[in-house]
Write an enzyme that holds these catalytic residues in place. Structure first.
Site, short mmCIF file in Angstrom:
data_model
loop_
_atom_site.label_atom_id
_atom_site.label_comp_id
_atom_site.label_asym_id
_atom_site.label_seq_id
_atom_site.Cartn_x
_atom_site.Cartn_y
_atom_site.Cartn_z
N GLN A 67 -39.54 -24.66 -25.69
CA GLN A 67 -39.96 -24.48 -26.81
C GLN A 67 -39.12 -25.49 -28.42
O GLN A 67 -40.02 -25.44 -28.71
CB GLN A 67 -38.98 -23.56 -27.96
CG GLN A 67 -39.16 -22.23 -27.12
CD GLN A 67 -38.54 -21.69 -25.13
OE1 GLN A 67 -37.86 -23.09 -25.18
NE2 GLN A 67 -38.80 -21.13 -24.81
N TYR A 75 -40.53 -7.62 -22.31
CA TYR A 75 -39.06 -7.66 -22.32
C TYR A 75 -38.93 -6.56 -23.09
O TYR A 75 -39.58 -6.96 -24.26
CB TYR A 75 -38.36 -9.03 -22.77
CG TYR A 75 -38.57 -10.10 -21.59
CD1 TYR A 75 -38.10 -9.87 -20.20
CD2 TYR A 75 -38.72 -11.47 -21.86
CE1 TYR A 75 -37.92 -10.80 -19.43
CE2 TYR A 75 -39.02 -12.18 -21.24
CZ TYR A 75 -38.75 -11.53 -20.08
OH TYR A 75 -38.47 -13.39 -18.26
N HIS A 83 -32.68 -9.09 -21.22
CA HIS A 83 -33.40 -9.75 -22.47
C HIS A 83 -32.53 -9.84 -23.69
O HIS A 83 -32.78 -10.29 -24.48
CB HIS A 83 -34.84 -10.15 -22.29
CG HIS A 83 -34.74 -11.70 -22.61
ND1 HIS A 83 -34.91 -12.39 -23.23
CD2 HIS A 83 -35.84 -12.47 -21.11
CE1 HIS A 83 -36.00 -12.83 -22.98
NE2 HIS A 83 -35.60 -13.75 -21.58
N HIS A 143 -32.21 -19.09 -13.00
CA HIS A 143 -33.26 -19.40 -13.90
C HIS A 143 -34.52 -20.10 -13.28
O HIS A 143 -34.51 -21.23 -13.37
CB HIS A 143 -33.94 -19.45 -15.00
CG HIS A 143 -34.22 -19.02 -16.31
ND1 HIS A 143 -34.35 -19.11 -17.34
CD2 HIS A 143 -34.78 -17.70 -16.22
CE1 HIS A 143 -35.55 -19.21 -17.99
NE2 HIS A 143 -35.65 -17.69 -17.56
N GLU A 191 -35.87 -17.26 -8.58
CA GLU A 191 -37.05 -16.19 -9.19
C GLU A 191 -38.25 -17.37 -8.02
O GLU A 191 -37.84 -18.09 -8.45
CB GLU A 191 -36.49 -16.88 -10.84
CG GLU A 191 -37.30 -15.89 -11.22
CD GLU A 191 -37.19 -15.48 -12.82
OE1 GLU A 191 -38.51 -15.96 -13.76
OE2 GLU A 191 -36.62 -16.53 -13.31
#
Length: 438
Positions: free
Chosen positions: A77, A192, A248, A348, A375
């Site tokens: 991000q 989500y 989430h 994660h 994951e």
């Protein structure tokens, strides 16, 4: 001349040592001969986005020709800011330091900005840390997991992501992954919070409020849909498959508690992120009313945030984002602490982590006894052109490239073909336009 030649030969063999030190080493077996010191020559960021998400990789070059290490510093991000932190500040901090002193370098970099616990600098530090472990493995001629204690499992069990806009579609998706060998599958209806599972146009859109690309979440629709989805998937897919779900952090704590109680009869493997980091005290209440296993922690960016929840056994799985927590060094510390409190790992591993980062997860997963689940990940052909030696998936298990270090390399020329962007959309709103925290 004979004496001079003998001394010169010893110095050539044990470069950088005195003649006396070289003579002492000459009489030792190979395993007892220490490697000469190697210094950091440069630290730089490599930015690329071959699969769409911004990826940042740290490359640490050394004074030994051809020896370098790679680490994942991806903060997708705010990727461009991490690049500046690495190239401008981390490089200056690291040049001239001994590559073997990982703990000292980590501690020094962590406090060198005085203020800590920030995602930008933590991601930069994580990339540096992983790169140093990569170098240490290459110098030791061992995969990193060997340096962490060796394997305690032959490969790494993973969960993958199944979903659809209806419970029946989610069940069909689960069946397909079961046929591929997955025994652990996360189920979601829509995105989500069931985002995208309804075509209703929210009032804030009609009023022209918010951004053009902002998403809408119908909270009550989501809360009702999850127990129904679990019911349908269990009926159609059986009791053997392990089912997971990610809230989430998108509903109020009391709403999350009530929903988790309703899915308890369907035996979830875990429910992920029921509360945001601002609402940690609610975990004590959650523990009083349900036995559903809980995974938490991907939004934490300081190892100290894990201490109280683990000591109090508020959750069952350590949901660490290794590139956010600071790399392999702090992740191992949290994992070892978890063993004492019967808390397992569940790193994660989303698509916006580089193959270097996924490999770092896998090396830890292979070595820690209190591993829980990992994951799963899949890499596009473009990604494999940029990164060689990516972890592989087979029948629900992940394996690493069995070479010294982390095992992943990068083609910088190919990486340059996929420039990063600065756009990121995490805006989700309620009917009236109130933002929902992820």
């Amino acid at each position: 001349m004979l004496g001079f030649g003998s001394s010169a030969g010893l110095l050539g063999l044990f470069g950088g040592m005195s003649t006396a030190e070289a003579r002492e080493q000459q009489g030792k077996p190979q395993y007892a001969v220490g490697a000469p010191p190697v210094k950091i020559k440069s630290v730089k960021a490599i930015a690329t986005a071959p699969q769409g998400s911004n990826l940042i990789v740290v490359k640490v070059e050394t004074t030994e020709p051809g020896l370098y290490g790679l680490g994942c510093a991806t903060f997708t991000q705010r990727a461009a800011v991490v690049v500046v932190a690495i190239n401008t500040y981390l490089n200056e901090f690291c040049v001239g330091k001994d590559v073997d002193n990982i703990e000292d370098i980590w501690q020094g970099a962590y406090v060198s900005s005085y203020w800590r616990n920030g995602p930008v600098l933590n991601n930069a530090l994580s990339g540096l840390d992983q790169a140093l472990w990569d170098i240490k493995g290459k110098r030791a001629k061992m995969p990193v997991y060997q340096l962490l204690g060796g394997k305690v499992r032959f490969a790494i069990p993973c969960y993958t992501h199944a979903g659809g806009n209806t419970p029946e579609a989610a069940a069909d998706s689960v069946k397909k992954f079961m046929e591929q060998g997955f025994k652990h599958i996360r189920i979601q209806q829509g995105g989500y919070g069931a985002v995208g599972a309804t075509s209703d146009k929210p009032d804030f859109k009609v009023a022209g409020f918010g951004g053009e690309t902002d998403n809408y979440m119908n909270v009550q629709l989501y809360l009702k849909s999850v127990p129904k989805m679990f019911e349908v998937v269990r009926k159609q897919c059986g009791d053997e498959v392990e089912l997971l779900h990610d809230i989430h952090e998108r509903v109020q704590p009391i709403e999350a508690i009530n929903m988790i109680k309703k899915v308890e009869e369907y035996r979830p493997f875990f429910i992920e992120d029921p509360f945001s980091p601002e609402n940690m005290k609610w975990f004590a209440q959650l523990r009083q009313v349900t036995s559903v296993p809980i995974a938490m922690g991907e939004l934490f960016n300081n190892v100290n945030e894990f201490k109280e929840p683990m000591v109090n056994q508020w959750f069952d799985f350590i949901r660490i984002h290794v590139s956010q927590i600071g790399g392999i060094t702090p992740a191992m510390k949290v994992a070892r602490l978890g063993e004492w409190f019967n808390v397992r790992t569940a790193w994660h591993g989303p698509g916006d982590v580089s193959p270097v980062g996924h490999a770092a997860h896998a090396h830890i997963d292979l070595a820690v006894w209190n591993f829980g689940i990992q994951e799963a990940v899949s890499f596009s052909d473009k990604m494999k052109e940029v990164f060689s030696g990516c972890p592989t998936m087979d029948k629900g298990y992940m394996s690493v490239n069995e070479v010294p270090g982390i095992g992943v390399d990068i083609n910088e020329k190919e990486a340059a073909k996929y420039p990063i962007s600065t756009k990121s959309n995490w805006q989700v709103r309620k009917m009236d336009g109130t933002l929902i925290r992820p």
